[in-house]
Structure formats: structure tokens, C-alpha cells
Motif scaffolding. Structure first.
Motif, PDB file in Angstrom:
ATOM      1  N   GLY A   1      53.678 -83.627  22.791  1.00 28.13           N
ATOM      2  CA  GLY A   1      52.928 -84.683  23.467  1.00 28.13           C
ATOM      3  C   GLY A   1      53.651 -85.337  24.622  1.00 28.13           C
ATOM      4  O   GLY A   1      53.042 -86.083  25.399  1.00 28.13           O
ATOM      5  N   ARG A   2      54.940 -85.048  24.776  1.00 26.69           N
ATOM      6  CA  ARG A   2      55.695 -85.626  25.896  1.00 26.69           C
ATOM      7  C   ARG A   2      55.855 -84.640  27.050  1.00 26.69           C
ATOM      8  O   ARG A   2      56.461 -84.972  28.069  1.00 26.69           O
ATOM      9  N   ALA A   3      55.340 -83.433  26.889  1.00 24.92           N
ATOM     10  CA  ALA A   3      55.600 -82.373  27.870  1.00 24.92           C
ATOM     11  C   ALA A   3      54.582 -82.371  29.011  1.00 24.92           C
ATOM     12  O   ALA A   3      53.391 -82.554  28.800  1.00 24.92           O
ATOM     13  N   VAL A   4      55.084 -82.146  30.221  1.00 27.58           N
ATOM     14  CA  VAL A   4      54.212 -81.839  31.360  1.00 27.58           C
ATOM     15  C   VAL A   4      53.903 -80.343  31.358  1.00 27.58           C
ATOM     16  O   VAL A   4      52.799 -79.924  31.655  1.00 27.58           O
TER      17      VAL A   4
ATOM     18  N   LEU B   1      46.009 -77.492  20.148  1.00 31.34           N
ATOM     19  CA  LEU B   1      45.997 -77.969  21.531  1.00 31.34           C
ATOM     20  C   LEU B   1      46.056 -79.488  21.639  1.00 31.34           C
ATOM     21  O   LEU B   1      46.686 -80.026  22.554  1.00 31.34           O
ATOM     22  N   ASP B   2      45.430 -80.201  20.696  1.00 27.11           N
ATOM     23  CA  ASP B   2      45.384 -81.654  20.839  1.00 27.11           C
ATOM     24  C   ASP B   2      46.716 -82.327  20.479  1.00 27.11           C
ATOM     25  O   ASP B   2      46.823 -83.554  20.549  1.00 27.11           O
ATOM     26  N   GLN B   3      47.729 -81.537  20.119  1.00 32.73           N
ATOM     27  CA  GLN B   3      49.064 -82.111  19.917  1.00 32.73           C
ATOM     28  C   GLN B   3      49.801 -82.321  21.238  1.00 32.73           C
ATOM     29  O   GLN B   3      50.824 -83.006  21.282  1.00 32.73           O
ATOM     30  N   PHE B   4      49.285 -81.731  22.311  1.00 38.09           N
ATOM     31  CA  PHE B   4      49.925 -81.874  23.618  1.00 38.09           C
ATOM     32  C   PHE B   4      49.414 -83.134  24.308  1.00 38.09           C
ATOM     33  O   PHE B   4      48.478 -83.794  23.849  1.00 38.09           O
ATOM     34  N   ASN B   5      50.036 -83.472  25.429  1.00 34.28           N
ATOM     35  CA  ASN B   5      49.608 -84.627  26.212  1.00 34.28           C
ATOM     36  C   ASN B   5      48.269 -84.298  26.854  1.00 34.28           C
ATOM     37  O   ASN B   5      48.172 -83.385  27.677  1.00 34.28           O
ATOM     38  N   LEU B   6      47.235 -85.038  26.501  1.00 37.93           N
ATOM     39  CA  LEU B   6      45.881 -84.771  27.008  1.00 37.93           C
ATOM     40  C   LEU B   6      45.552 -85.596  28.240  1.00 37.93           C
ATOM     41  O   LEU B   6      44.440 -85.523  28.758  1.00 37.93           O
ATOM     42  N   GLY B   7      46.526 -86.363  28.749  1.00 36.05           N
ATOM     43  CA  GLY B   7      46.281 -87.199  29.907  1.00 36.05           C
ATOM     44  C   GLY B   7      45.495 -88.446  29.512  1.00 36.05           C
ATOM     45  O   GLY B   7      45.133 -88.637  28.348  1.00 36.05           O
ATOM     46  N   THR B   8      45.240 -89.289  30.491  1.00 35.44           N
ATOM     47  CA  THR B   8      44.437 -90.498  30.273  1.00 35.44           C
ATOM     48  C   THR B   8      43.273 -90.481  31.242  1.00 35.44           C
ATOM     49  O   THR B   8      43.261 -89.706  32.209  1.00 35.44           O
TER      50      THR B   8
ATOM     51  N   ARG C   1      48.165 -85.994  34.252  1.00 41.47           N
ATOM     52  CA  ARG C   1      49.439 -86.068  33.529  1.00 41.47           C
ATOM     53  C   ARG C   1      49.416 -85.276  32.221  1.00 41.47           C
ATOM     54  O   ARG C   1      50.347 -85.357  31.429  1.00 41.47           O
ATOM     55  N   SER C   2      48.364 -84.551  31.988  1.00 40.01           N
ATOM     56  CA  SER C   2      48.278 -83.763  30.755  1.00 40.01           C
ATOM     57  C   SER C   2      49.216 -82.553  30.839  1.00 40.01           C
ATOM     58  O   SER C   2      49.731 -82.205  31.898  1.00 40.01           O
ATOM     59  N   THR C   3      49.413 -81.917  29.687  1.00 40.41           N
ATOM     60  CA  THR C   3      50.295 -80.753  29.603  1.00 40.41           C
ATOM     61  C   THR C   3      49.594 -79.501  30.122  1.00 40.41           C
ATOM     62  O   THR C   3      48.420 -79.274  29.838  1.00 40.41           O
ATOM     63  N   THR C   4      50.331 -78.700  30.877  1.00 37.74           N
ATOM     64  CA  THR C   4      49.907 -77.334  31.178  1.00 37.74           C
ATOM     65  C   THR C   4      50.708 -76.411  30.263  1.00 37.74           C
ATOM     66  O   THR C   4      51.940 -76.446  30.267  1.00 37.74           O
ATOM     67  N   ILE C   5      49.981 -75.628  29.455  1.00 37.45           N
ATOM     68  CA  ILE C   5      50.630 -74.709  28.519  1.00 37.45           C
ATOM     69  C   ILE C   5      50.721 -73.325  29.161  1.00 37.45           C
ATOM     70  O   ILE C   5      49.733 -72.821  29.709  1.00 37.45           O
ATOM     71  N   VAL C   6      51.893 -72.731  29.088  1.00 39.16           N
ATOM     72  CA  VAL C   6      52.091 -71.348  29.551  1.00 39.16           C
ATOM     73  C   VAL C   6      52.370 -70.517  28.308  1.00 39.16           C
ATOM     74  O   VAL C   6      53.407 -70.660  27.664  1.00 39.16           O
ATOM     75  N   LEU C   7      51.412 -69.659  27.951  1.00 41.35           N
ATOM     76  CA  LEU C   7      51.468 -68.906  26.698  1.00 41.35           C
ATOM     77  C   LEU C   7      51.667 -67.418  26.981  1.00 41.35           C
ATOM     78  O   LEU C   7      50.858 -66.801  27.680  1.00 41.35           O
ATOM     79  N   ALA C   8      52.742 -66.867  26.437  1.00 47.99           N
ATOM     80  CA  ALA C   8      52.961 -65.423  26.530  1.00 47.99           C
ATOM     81  C   ALA C   8      52.112 -64.733  25.456  1.00 47.99           C
ATOM     82  O   ALA C   8      52.208 -65.064  24.274  1.00 47.99           O
ATOM     83  N   VAL C   9      51.276 -63.814  25.882  1.00 46.02           N
ATOM     84  CA  VAL C   9      50.435 -63.050  24.955  1.00 46.02           C
ATOM     85  C   VAL C   9      50.832 -61.573  25.049  1.00 46.02           C
ATOM     86  O   VAL C   9      51.450 -61.160  26.025  1.00 46.02           O
ATOM     87  N   PRO C  10      50.486 -60.764  24.044  1.00 40.02           N
ATOM     88  CA  PRO C  10      50.857 -59.343  24.095  1.00 40.02           C
ATOM     89  C   PRO C  10      50.238 -58.600  25.282  1.00 40.02           C
ATOM     90  O   PRO C  10      50.856 -57.695  25.842  1.00 40.02           O
ATOM     91  N   ALA C  11      48.991 -58.964  25.638  1.00 42.73           N
ATOM     92  CA  ALA C  11      48.310 -58.310  26.758  1.00 42.73           C
ATOM     93  C   ALA C  11      47.172 -59.210  27.226  1.00 42.73           C
ATOM     94  O   ALA C  11      46.627 -59.995  26.447  1.00 42.73           O
ATOM     95  N   LEU C  12      46.821 -59.075  28.496  1.00 39.13           N
ATOM     96  CA  LEU C  12      45.746 -59.887  29.074  1.00 39.13           C
ATOM     97  C   LEU C  12      44.394 -59.197  28.997  1.00 39.13           C
ATOM     98  O   LEU C  12      43.391 -59.734  29.463  1.00 39.13           O
TER      99      LEU C  12
END
Length: 198
Positions: free
Chosen positions: A92-95, A108-115, A121-132
């Protein structure tokens, strides 16, 4: 230590500009694949795509959360040396949040959702997946998508569509998601509606 010093972009200015354009274009055109310039070396458990994204988006003013498999001395040293970004222990503190695999992705709702005042100011998640591609078919609608689009990454959480619907309802708040694999990035901004394909 040598790999920490050498692990950045071969041409920092050009490569970071190229990566930034790829990421912004991926978010502006959800579901499309954009090529990322590769860093010279992966950093321990940090894949090149996550390293490229980290170098491009983070700086000393952007707290970064690392999923458990990425929390190593090598990744911490690389982050400190090349980006100067502080590493935080609570999502929740991560940009920016770098996630090494889907089984390490918090809800997902454990991250910073902004105000409402500062949705950016919400979090952008970068997720490594096996394939796109090659996974279950999903349908997307929303800004940047003509009529509707299809995408089928491998390795999203089983309840991803439901989690994303809850995230979408928060708009203009909510997280944005970047999926990375095979040297490419795909963007899913919070404005995108996602449903199961048939």
C-alpha cells in the motif's frame, strides 16, 4: 558488485526513452504488445523486463515494492545504484510494485488505490507472466480500444476478472497493470473493462 554496476541499459538515455515510449504506448493501447529494450544483465532473480521497467519508471521519489522472490541483496543493490528508489515492505505504500510471478501477487486492493483528489498516486503493478499469449481468452473494452479487443496472457490469477472489475469500479482511483514477458510489455490501465471470452 560488477553485475550491479553493469546491469543497467547499454545506452541509458536512449534505452530509457525507448522503454518509456513502449510503456506509455502499451497503456494508451491496452492489449497491444510493445518491445522493451533489454538491460545488459538480469539481476539475480530480477528478469530483464522487470529491470528495464524499474530503470525507466522509478527514481528516488517513487517507493518500490518487490514480491518475495525479488527481495535479494542483488536486486536491492541494483535498485539503489541505478534508480535510487526506496524499497518498501507494504504494497500500500508503493508507487510501483514489481512482481516476479503471479503466485506472489497480493490481492489488487492491497496496493495504493490513490485518492479522489490524487488518483495518480496509486500503484502501478509490473507483473512478470510466463507468456503474453496462449492463455484463456479475455475481452477488453474501454479507452484506446476500438469496439473491443482480445488478449490471452498465461498465468493471471484465477479470479483476475473479478478483481479487475472491483478495481475498475473505483475509477478514477485504482491500480494500473503492466504485464511483461519475452522482452515485451502489455498495458492494462484502470479504465479498461475486462470480461471472460467465449
Amino acid at each position: 558488485m560488477d553485475s550491479v554496476l553493469e546491469g543497467g541499459f547499454a545506452d541509458p538515455v536512449l534505452d530509457s526513452q525507448t522503454a518509456f515510449r513502449a510503456i506509455m504506448d502499451a497503456l494508451a493501447n491496452p492489449g497491444t504488445l510493445r518491445k522493451l529494450p533489454q538491460t545488459a544483465l538480469t539481476q539475480g532473480p530480477l528478469p530483464g523486463e522487470l529491470a528495464s521497467t524499474l530503470l525507466t519508471l522509478s527514481d528516488q521519489d517513487t517507493p518500490v515494492w518487490l514480491s518475495p522472490s525479488l527481495r535479494s541483496e542483488a536486486v536491492s543493490a541494483f535498485t539503489a545504484f541505478h534508480a535510487g528508489a526506496p524499497i518498501v515492505s507494504e504494497p500500500g505504500r508503493a508507487v510501483f510494485a514489481l512482481v516476479g510471478s503471479v503466485d506472489e501477487l497480493p490481492v489488487l486492493d492491497q496496493f495504493n488505490l490513490g485518492t479522489q483528489e490524487y488518483p495518480d498516486r496509486s500503484t502501478t503493478i509490473v507483473l512478470a507472466v510466463p507468456a503474453l499469449s496462449g492463455g484463456p481468452d479475455l475481452i477488453m473494452r474501454g479507452p484506446g480500444i476500438k469496439d473491443h479487443g482480445h488478449f490471452n496472457p498465461v498465468g493471471l490469477p484465477g479470479d483476475f476478472v473479478a478483481q479487475w472489475a472491483a478495481n475498475r469500479e473505483l475509477f478514477p482511483r485504482g491500480i494500473d497493470l503492466l504485464l511483461v514477458a519475452d522482452g515485451q510489455v502489455m498495458g492494462l490501465p484502470r479504465s479498461t473493462r475486462i470480461s471472460q471470452g467465449h
